[in-house]
Design a protein around this motif. Structure first.
Motif, PDB file in Angstrom:
ATOM      1  N   ILE A 167       9.519   4.999   1.602  1.00  4.61           N
ATOM      2  CA  ILE A 167       8.391   5.910   1.415  1.00  4.61           C
ATOM      3  C   ILE A 167       7.565   5.936   2.697  1.00  4.61           C
ATOM      4  O   ILE A 167       7.065   4.884   3.134  1.00  4.61           O
ATOM      5  N   PRO A 168       7.423   7.100   3.351  1.00  6.36           N
ATOM      6  CA  PRO A 168       6.776   7.155   4.672  1.00  6.36           C
ATOM      7  C   PRO A 168       5.377   6.542   4.710  1.00  6.36           C
ATOM      8  O   PRO A 168       4.989   5.943   5.715  1.00  6.36           O
ATOM      9  N   SER A 169       4.601   6.693   3.629  1.00  6.43           N
ATOM     10  CA  SER A 169       3.221   6.205   3.640  1.00  6.43           C
ATOM     11  C   SER A 169       3.100   4.735   3.253  1.00  6.43           C
ATOM     12  O   SER A 169       2.002   4.182   3.239  1.00  6.43           O
TER      13      SER A 169
ATOM     14  N   TRP B 225       0.826  -1.194   0.000  1.00  8.23           N
ATOM     15  CA  TRP B 225       0.000   0.000   0.000  1.00  8.23           C
ATOM     16  C   TRP B 225       0.863   1.249   0.000  1.00  8.23           C
ATOM     17  O   TRP B 225       1.972   1.246   0.524  1.00  8.23           O
ATOM     18  N   PHE B 226       0.332   2.320  -0.591  1.00  5.36           N
ATOM     19  CA  PHE B 226       0.830   3.677  -0.392  1.00  5.36           C
ATOM     20  C   PHE B 226      -0.316   4.433   0.273  1.00  5.36           C
ATOM     21  O   PHE B 226      -1.317   4.763  -0.376  1.00  5.36           O
ATOM     22  N   GLY B 227      -0.211   4.663   1.566  1.00  8.18           N
ATOM     23  CA  GLY B 227      -1.338   5.214   2.300  1.00  8.18           C
ATOM     24  C   GLY B 227      -2.491   4.225   2.284  1.00  8.18           C
ATOM     25  O   GLY B 227      -2.331   3.048   2.626  1.00  8.18           O
ATOM     26  N   ASP B 228      -3.658   4.685   1.831  1.00 14.02           N
ATOM     27  CA  ASP B 228      -4.829   3.813   1.747  1.00 14.02           C
ATOM     28  C   ASP B 228      -4.949   3.109   0.398  1.00 14.02           C
ATOM     29  O   ASP B 228      -5.846   2.284   0.213  1.00 14.02           O
ATOM     30  N   ARG B 229      -4.075   3.438  -0.524  1.00 17.31           N
ATOM     31  CA  ARG B 229      -4.170   2.873  -1.871  1.00 17.31           C
ATOM     32  C   ARG B 229      -3.387   1.564  -1.966  1.00 17.31           C
ATOM     33  O   ARG B 229      -2.175   1.542  -1.798  1.00 17.31           O
ATOM     34  N   LYS B 230      -4.087   0.493  -2.244  1.00 19.70           N
ATOM     35  CA  LYS B 230      -3.451  -0.815  -2.388  1.00 19.70           C
ATOM     36  C   LYS B 230      -2.937  -0.969  -3.809  1.00 19.70           C
ATOM     37  O   LYS B 230      -3.685  -0.814  -4.774  1.00 19.70           O
ATOM     38  N   VAL B 231      -1.641  -1.279  -3.944  1.00 15.46           N
ATOM     39  CA  VAL B 231      -1.031  -1.352  -5.273  1.00 15.46           C
ATOM     40  C   VAL B 231      -0.631  -2.771  -5.668  1.00 15.46           C
ATOM     41  O   VAL B 231      -0.402  -3.044  -6.851  1.00 15.46           O
TER      42      VAL B 231
END
Length: 282
Positions: A81-83, A37-43
């Motif tokens: 990446i912090p998020s 994930w990047f924040g709430d976005r699952k990649v």
């Protein structure tokens, strides 16, 4: 070359061969159920892939499907990446690199990385660029051992003959293709077991690309290589195994199909794979 330098080169080469000799077919890297994930976005969604030792695995797929993100999870670059967050396991010869007992520096020494854009230290000489990794990882070596290491690694990266008479000149003065090979030499100097490559030829001319591909062929028997590439011809030329990533209609990236390269290109089991490798989309 002096006798001391020759002995040092023989010793370091023997150490590298001893370290990289593994049973045929054993997975050097085994990613299990990786979600990112990047924040709430699952990649990435539960991606699993075994990458055999002593071979080249190519990660292919259209832009935005998670190939580079997956590559960065393999040596914990994702953590920069912090998020970013991650679930799953990445096993290096059976040991999870995300285990709390594994130091981040150890993971990245064992699993090196070459980036899309060459990134030598521009103010450092060619020689110092190669041995820079020793300082970063706390390694020490005598001058003769460093000399042998520089010649060995530049040789493996296909650059020694071109630069042996100007080792004290800045690494940033080299051409783009030479800088990329210098970065490969720098990565090899710390004796990685795996080398990750994120589109290493995308900014290079055909001649430099051919030299990098030749270097990949020559290294694969002793360093396991995982390469992200958008060039289907390159994937077919350099790899023994391919994994096709895809993210459809805003969903996280997944592996549609993985297997030996010949099968993926000539007889894939999924029509989406066939369409991609034959240029019908992407």
């Amino acid at each position: 070359m002096t006798q001391t330098t020759t002995q040092a080169m023989t010793r370091t080469t023997t150490q590298a061969m001893t370290r990289t000799m593994v049973p045929t077919g054993q997975a050097a890297l085994d990613a299990r159920e990786i979600s990112a994930w990047f924040g709430d976005r699952k990649v990435l969604d539960r991606v699993s892939l075994a990458m055999p030792a002593g071979s080249v695995t190519a990660l292919i797929g259209p832009s935005g499907c998670g190939k580079s993100t997956f590559l960065r999870t393999l040596n914990r670059m994702h953590e920069l990446i912090p998020s970013a967050s991650l679930a799953g396991e990445v096993l290096l010869f059976g040991k999870d690199v995300y285990d709390p007992g594994v130091k981040l520096t150890d993971a990245r020494r064992e699993i090196g990385m070459v980036f899309q854009k060459p990134n030598p230290f521009p103010a450092m000489s060619i020689y110092d660029n190669v041995v820079a990794g020793l300082k970063l990882t706390g390694g020490r070596a005598r001058r003769a051992e460093k000399d042998a290491l520089v010649e060995e690694c530049l040789g493996k990266a296909g650059l020694w003959v071109e630069v042996r008479d100007r080792l004290r000149q800045p690494g940033g003065a080299l051409s783009g293709g030479q800088q990329q090979r210098l970065c490969i030499a720098r990565s090899l100097a710390v004796r990685p077991r795996v080398l990750l490559m994120d589109e290493p030829c995308s900014a290079l001319d055909p001649t430099s690309t051919r030299r990098i591909e030749q270097t990949i062929h020559e290294l694969a028997h002793e360093v396991t290589i995982v390469i992200v590439t958008h060039n289907m011809q390159q994937a077919a030329r350099v790899s023994q195994q391919c994994a096709f990533f895809l993210a459809e209609q805003g969903t996280p990236g997944v592996i549609v199909e993985a297997g030996d390269t010949k099968t993926i290109f000539e007889a894939p089991s999924d029509q989406r794979t066939a369409d991609y490798v034959h240029g019908r989309f992407g």
